[in-house]
Design an enzyme around this catalytic site. Structure first.
Site, PDB file in Angstrom:
ATOM      1  N   CYS J  52       0.842  -1.178  -0.015  1.00  0.00           N
ATOM      2  CA  CYS J  52       0.010   0.034   0.092  1.00  0.00           C
ATOM      3  C   CYS J  52       0.806   1.362  -0.039  1.00  0.00           C
ATOM      4  CB  CYS J  52      -0.787  -0.080   1.043  1.00  0.00           C
ATOM      5  SG  CYS J  52      -1.731   1.534   1.278  1.00  0.00           S
ATOM      6  N   ASP J  59      -0.605  -5.808   0.253  1.00  0.00           N
ATOM      7  CA  ASP J  59      -1.956  -5.803  -0.439  1.00  0.00           C
ATOM      8  C   ASP J  59      -1.802  -7.202  -1.171  1.00  0.00           C
ATOM      9  OD1 ASP J  59      -3.462  -3.577   0.249  1.00  0.00           O
ATOM     10  OD2 ASP J  59      -2.385  -2.266  -1.076  1.00  0.00           O
TER      11      ASP J  59
END
Ligand SMILES: [Ca+2]
Ligand SMILES: [Ca+2]
Ligand SMILES: [Ca+2]
Ligand SMILES: [Ca+2]
Ligand SMILES: [Ca+2]
Ligand SMILES: [Ca+2]
Ligand SMILES: [Ca+2]
Ligand SMILES: [Ca+2]
Ligand SMILES: [Ca+2]
Ligand SMILES: [Ca+2]
Ligand SMILES: [Ca+2]
Ligand SMILES: [Ca+2]
Ligand SMILES: [Ca+2]
Ligand SMILES: [Ca+2]
Ligand SMILES: [Ca+2]
Ligand SMILES: [Ca+2]
Lengths: 154, 154, 154, 154, 154, 154, 154, 154, 154, 154
Positions: J52, J59
């Protein structure tokens, strides 16, 4: 590589209270770096809840939103807070669903948007509501939302 | 090869009206040719319906009955008519389920019997009822009923 | 590596007619090279069909047989022909199922054997029949047959 | 943190030819760093293929192996090559399955081992073979293999 | 046939407001007509929601309760209202789950009770909580709750 | 109602960097308000990733941890950060899985703990690792982890 | 936000008896606040039951209705009561299905409507009936009904 | 409400023998009360069986028939008997499938008809046959048959 | 009824060796009795295997072939042998898939043909290849192949 | 049979380090032997991970890429390494997805390409991104990606 401008945001990255109602919730947007590309963005919110306007009892729905941005993306944390703001709000299933869609359309002026709301059964018969701004633009790729149909027991 | 004595039956092979109530329904039995074998017989009735004793509204359930016969088998057409006889009968879920089981126990005096009743949701929360006459006899093979849990939407 | 003695077989590898009835079907066996190992062998026959002894209409079942061989394996082609021999034979569900199991027990004298017969619904209510020779021997590994329950529509 | 001694391996990390037969395949092992812990290791090989010893036609199986190591782990690349070595080898389903298990038992002297072989249908009736060295040791956790049963079509 | 005494109920069959908190919610009970039968009753509540005590953000769970009544059944409408009363209540997942179970135990003094709470993911890792009053009584039949494990995407 | 003491936590509710390695990750714990209750807590982490110690290529796993707390609960944010700390760490599947479990055992001194790690296939054959501290205590309720078996394609 | 005018309703929010027949059932409607929007509303009724006009035996169906309102929405409680009114009514599958659809068309004058009726098997062969008023209007979004096909056993 | 004229039927409601062959089976029809409505009727026959014309061994198929009636409906009991009449008839998969469809077309002169036949595997490779009289009429709603593809094991 | 002319076949009904390579495999055809009908025939081969041309390691695929015959049908036993002939043949996924399709096109000169090849993962990322001779003819009915997407674990 | 020219490749068949970033990853291509055939190639990458850009937390996404090559195929090992190069790279979901697609378009100049990225939930609401270069060419066959929708728990 693409970098999104997040300088105008007020809620992302900070602790934010639950909005008291949909009217007071602040939906935010960020510029979209691929305008004209006919990208489709899907949000899946399996945790939507509101109140029945007749009885005050809780209602629940699984909601899926698909849209094709023009110049703006919705900021996802503000979307989450907006959806949570229906928690103590009374509305009919059909109204609630289409009102959410129209609020997003007003904010984003997207190329195209649709919403599917899959409401939990009341009285044994669930209601689903499906709405879109019109046929999706030619050349865009919009997969099925693929939510399993309600089937009772057995 | 085994041949079942069906000489005492009154409903099998003839046209039979729907019984007016569980009390007037005639449950029939036939001799079991493999007494002592610990065979398990399963009936699946996905179409059970009765009335709510408080409101008169229809209730629905998916019902599965497993039993180990001793000297008697239940005749399947009479079982179907008996189950259909609840169509205009009012009863609570827990009572209705266990009453069916006990009626079969009285008729068949089986080695063992169990019933699983998976009721459709009312007010968003379904009720399941599970009952058996006791632990199944050692050496019998009793598979799971395997009914999918209720999960609402999404 | 193990090599199975197939010298006594009469049907395997040659063209064989469909037997006229279960009585005339020839079930064959081969020596088992791992006697005492508590191996479990499973046959799944999703294509079983017989006739209703009352009406002459076809019945269908999905049948699964598990067994633990002692000295003999059933030869699989002869098993297939034996099962196909019920095609024009009339029998009740419970009898038919257990007769198949007992015929195999007589042929093989296995450590243990069970049969699960999942009959297609008639009158809306399917019948399943489960039978085994007793509890499986300690230390043997016998997975569930895992057949999905009947659930009607929806 | 644990570090496995891989100094004795001959195949891992280098290009290795497909072994010509199970007899010539080299199964390798590495020391297990948690001896006595009753860890269960599962290998799933959905791509097993051998030849029918009667007709020379290909056979296929989905194979799952669970074992509890004592002092040794099987090295996974050598296991893959060993399983591939059956590609041009003729064997009956029951023999082939149990021979694989016994080869691993000889190599690893494990606390416990089992094999499940789910063979593709021939003549409409698939054969599954299940074998283990005995009941799993108390305190070990051995989940179901959970392979879906064969069901034909529809 | 069995008839349940509902004379003491205050909420069933009338319009009732959503309780303001779990403390003020009124859980009601009715006499059980089959005391000693080891019947199992399952409630499935796929619509549970509470607030995070740290952030005030909504939390969601799918909750399943199994119990074996001794002298009392919980009245299902009051259970629904009790569960809905957590809507504006802040609690940790583990506390919230076990508190619900203990409240029911206090009300019903059941033979046995368990709760499974399957919480929606936060930070990518969902928490499930499982609790029971002890091993279920011998001879009772308690099926798996069968809730699918979380699996992320794909 | 129960309230958890969170006063000793250093990471929950604040922005925290990704730990550089498992050794430097800080696992935190909070007091458990229901000591002795045999509650089971399950964490599902579908997003685990580490590196292969031989090749440096990424590995992936779906990991499920079940434990019965004695005096301590693991704080979930610190658990998430600990799991993410394997992102640039090289380890074998078996070691990595059991090391995670043993680190939690050291922190929590739980009544019981188990871990299931379902690794993505390499070379066509995935490895699953299952470990527990011993048989779960009598009277605890520990559902299956229910992860679907690997099945290749088709 | 939208607010639905419910002033003309006679059944919603009050206790209402089960209608004796479809002819005497009262279907009600409310004004639609988004006329012209091409919204799709889906009702799923997994609990439909009627009687066979030849034998008097119960029939069952899973019914899904999709429609695009013009000026009116059907009030969902009156729809539920209307569907329940077939409980003691005899009709063929094809007639029953299309009669329901045409009654709704007469009440609502919708932009478009379709009905899918998935009847439980009789004699082993279920009948499905699909009807719509014509092709859906361009620009409307109408997802599949997605009901699983009947498949017998196994 | 609609009432079907059944006065010309010879088999419905009476006991009828299994026809000896497709040629001698009597397919019957009843007038359709909604001619011109583009209703779609689907029959699902999961129990079709015939013989292989080369070997005499049984073949099995799952068959789904969709049609849009013009003036006639096929009477369902006569359809069931017609399908059962292939039980001792030898035919290739492709021929058998299309012959069934053409017989129905000759009887009913429908607006449109299609057949999907999903045959059980022989030699490991199943054959499916799909045929229709042409593109379905515009404005008719014809859902997918949705039969799961064959996938072998695992 | 239709009867297929099989007089020109050399392999059907006799014992046939596995061909050594795709080049030496003999694909045979039979006249199609319904030329011009736009029938679709689907073959599902879940057992395809070849070798990697770079490493010599086995590859596996699930292959589905759909075609609309003009004057010829492919004889299914010869198709099976042709597919098995890739067993010791090295080819890239894309080439192998399209070569199979083109060989069938050359043999059959069909109205239309497509192939879907779903390869097992190598390096964690499976490749699927989809090819057709062009858009299917208007009026033909071609269902989805419906193969589940790859999803790794969890 | 077709043979691919692999002479220009630098990474395939050799040990290659993980690239440090997407910018430094080397994507390679090979000539396509069936230019003009409108073949569709699908890559499924269930193991994508990035960071992120706001928080540095990992992520995860399940990514599916479909394309129709013109003169070039992407070499699959270099694609795998390119995707792995996002492991320590920060990017928003929408940017990351479309950047991958555009990099492939630049390399391959394909007839057509699309990408579907199914991101794991953050804050309870997952984002999916769907993009393509335009409508697929007429006559190409492009199956659904068929990824199951996110559904939370229960
Ligand atoms: Ca049902
Ligand atoms: Ca309800
Ligand atoms: Ca089980
Ligand atoms: Ca949901
Ligand atoms: Ca249903
Ligand atoms: Ca076969
Ligand atoms: Ca289990
Ligand atoms: Ca079938
Ligand atoms: Ca989350
Ligand atoms: Ca995934
Ligand atoms: Ca396969
Ligand atoms: Ca579709
Ligand atoms: Ca079957
Ligand atoms: Ca497989
Ligand atoms: Ca996963
Ligand atoms: Ca749920």
């Amino acid at each position: 590589m693409t970098h999104t401008d997040v300088s105008g945001l007020t809620q992302l990255g900070s602790k934010t209270d639950l909005p008291a109602s949909p009217e007071t919730a602040v939906l935010e947007r960020v510029p979209f770096g691929h305008a004209g590309s006919l990208s489709v963005v899907r949000f899946t919110a399996p945790e939507f809840t509101s109140l029945c306007p007749m009885t005050g009892q809780p209602d629940f729905a699984h909601i899926v939103i698909d849209y094709i941005p023009r110049d703006w993306l919705v900021e996802s944390k503000s979307l989450k807070l907006y959806l949570h703001s229906f928690r103590n709000h009374g509305a009919f299933h059909e109204d609630c669903t289409i009102d959410i869609a129209k609020r997003l359309v007003a904010l984003l002026a997207p190329e195209w948007l649709r919403i599917g709301a899959y409401w939990y059964p009341r009285g044994g018969i669930p209601i689903d509501v499906f709405w879109q701004t019109g046929a999706p633009p030619a050349g865009a790729w919009v997969p099925d939302q693929g939510v399993a149909p309600y089937r009772g027991r057995g």
